[in-house]
Design a protein around this motif. Structure first.
Motif, PDB file in Angstrom:
ATOM      1  N   GLN A   1      54.416  58.298  35.269  1.00 21.04           N
ATOM      2  CA  GLN A   1      54.575  57.738  36.809  1.00 21.04           C
ATOM      3  C   GLN A   1      55.087  59.052  37.704  1.00 21.04           C
ATOM      4  N   ALA A   2      55.754  59.668  37.016  1.00 25.77           N
ATOM      5  CA  ALA A   2      56.530  60.727  38.157  1.00 25.77           C
ATOM      6  C   ALA A   2      55.423  61.778  38.614  1.00 25.77           C
ATOM      7  N   LYS A   3      54.434  62.306  37.736  1.00 26.11           N
ATOM      8  CA  LYS A   3      53.527  63.060  37.866  1.00 26.11           C
ATOM      9  C   LYS A   3      52.676  62.391  38.872  1.00 26.11           C
ATOM     10  N   LEU A   4      52.335  61.184  38.573  1.00 24.60           N
ATOM     11  CA  LEU A   4      51.121  60.627  39.599  1.00 24.60           C
ATOM     12  C   LEU A   4      51.798  60.316  40.915  1.00 24.60           C
ATOM     13  N   VAL A   5      52.984  60.212  40.895  1.00 21.79           N
ATOM     14  CA  VAL A   5      53.780  59.885  42.338  1.00 21.79           C
ATOM     15  C   VAL A   5      53.867  61.230  43.055  1.00 21.79           C
ATOM     16  N   LEU A   6      53.984  62.159  42.310  1.00 20.21           N
ATOM     17  CA  LEU A   6      54.075  63.648  43.144  1.00 20.21           C
ATOM     18  C   LEU A   6      52.748  63.924  43.529  1.00 20.21           C
ATOM     19  N   GLU A   7      51.776  63.759  42.748  1.00 17.17           N
ATOM     20  CA  GLU A   7      50.208  64.005  43.149  1.00 17.17           C
ATOM     21  C   GLU A   7      49.831  63.149  44.187  1.00 17.17           C
ATOM     22  N   PHE A   8      50.068  62.128  44.106  1.00 19.35           N
ATOM     23  CA  PHE A   8      49.949  61.049  45.257  1.00 19.35           C
ATOM     24  C   PHE A   8      50.550  61.547  46.603  1.00 19.35           C
ATOM     25  N   ASN A   9      51.826  61.743  46.658  1.00 18.70           N
ATOM     26  CA  ASN A   9      52.434  62.477  47.746  1.00 18.70           C
ATOM     27  C   ASN A   9      51.678  63.637  48.518  1.00 18.70           C
ATOM     28  N   ASP A  10      51.313  64.571  47.425  1.00 13.37           N
ATOM     29  CA  ASP A  10      50.667  65.818  47.962  1.00 13.37           C
ATOM     30  C   ASP A  10      49.337  65.468  48.304  1.00 13.37           C
ATOM     31  N   ARG A  11      48.640  64.544  47.736  1.00 11.15           N
ATOM     32  CA  ARG A  11      47.129  64.329  47.891  1.00 11.15           C
ATOM     33  C   ARG A  11      47.290  63.601  49.468  1.00 11.15           C
ATOM     34  N   PHE A  12      48.112  62.670  49.785  1.00 13.18           N
ATOM     35  CA  PHE A  12      48.149  61.895  50.999  1.00 13.18           C
ATOM     36  C   PHE A  12      49.376  62.335  51.761  1.00 13.18           C
ATOM     37  N   PRO A  13      49.074  63.243  52.581  1.00 15.79           N
ATOM     38  CA  PRO A  13      50.188  63.463  53.428  1.00 15.79           C
ATOM     39  C   PRO A  13      50.473  62.246  54.520  1.00 15.79           C
ATOM     40  N   ARG A  14      51.763  62.083  54.752  1.00 15.86           N
ATOM     41  CA  ARG A  14      52.139  60.882  55.758  1.00 15.86           C
ATOM     42  C   ARG A  14      51.345  61.151  57.039  1.00 15.86           C
TER      43      ARG A  14
END
Length: 166
Positions: free
Chosen positions: A102-115
């Motif tokens: 879950q931590a890896k996916l959330v980090l990837e999600f945040n990097d992939r989709f900047p605010r």
């Protein structure tokens, strides 16, 4: 803290998140055409000490929730700020066990989709964000949610399951 004691502290905090925490992506359906997705970490405990340790180590928000039905109140730590999430998860990733994926996916999600202002998704990204949301839910043991559709003139809702490719 110095050297080894810092590693011990991070291993302890990772254990708290593994055991009592949740790493997830939320989806707010203000509009089905443009939902809002946010990554979060939450830990809830009756004991205040671990919550304060998380707050001191990573920032975020520590708060005491109101008690219900004559039960003890719960302390909660929230990490929803992108910087707090990134710092916390990158620091604790080597120590996480149960919630490592879950931590890896959330980090990837945040990097992939900047605010972006207003958190709104670009039209081509909604399906991709949905796949991240579904995958993290599955890792957390949460089944696909039902969606709702209006039926009748009283506004009652009927649950309808939607299957989405992962």
């Amino acid at each position: 803290m110095q050297g080894n004691s810092k590693e011990i502290e991070y291993a302890y905090l990772a254990g708290i998140i593994d055991g009592e925490g949740a790493i997830f992506i939320t989806r707010d359906l203000f509009s089905t055409k443009n939902p809002v997705y946010r990554a979060e970490i939450r830990v809830g405990m009756i004991d205040e000490k671990p919550i304060k340790r998380l707050h001191v180590a990573f920032g975020g928000t520590a708060l005491l929730e109101k008690s219900y039905h004559h039960k003890r109140p719960m302390w909660r730590w929230l990490g929803s700020n992108r910087e707090v999430l990134k710092f916390c998860l990158t620091t604790l990733l080597p120590y996480l066990d149960v919630k490592k994926e879950q931590a890896k996916l959330v980090l990837e999600f945040n990097d992939r989709f900047p605010r972006r202002n207003g958190h709104w998704a670009i039209p081509g990204q909604i399906e991709e964000k949905e796949r991240y949301w579904i995958r993290v839910r599955e890792l957390n043991g949460i089944a696909m949610p039902a969606t709702t559709e209006r039926t009748g003139n009283r506004g009652r809702r009927k649950s309808v399951r939607i299957e989405a490719p992962v």
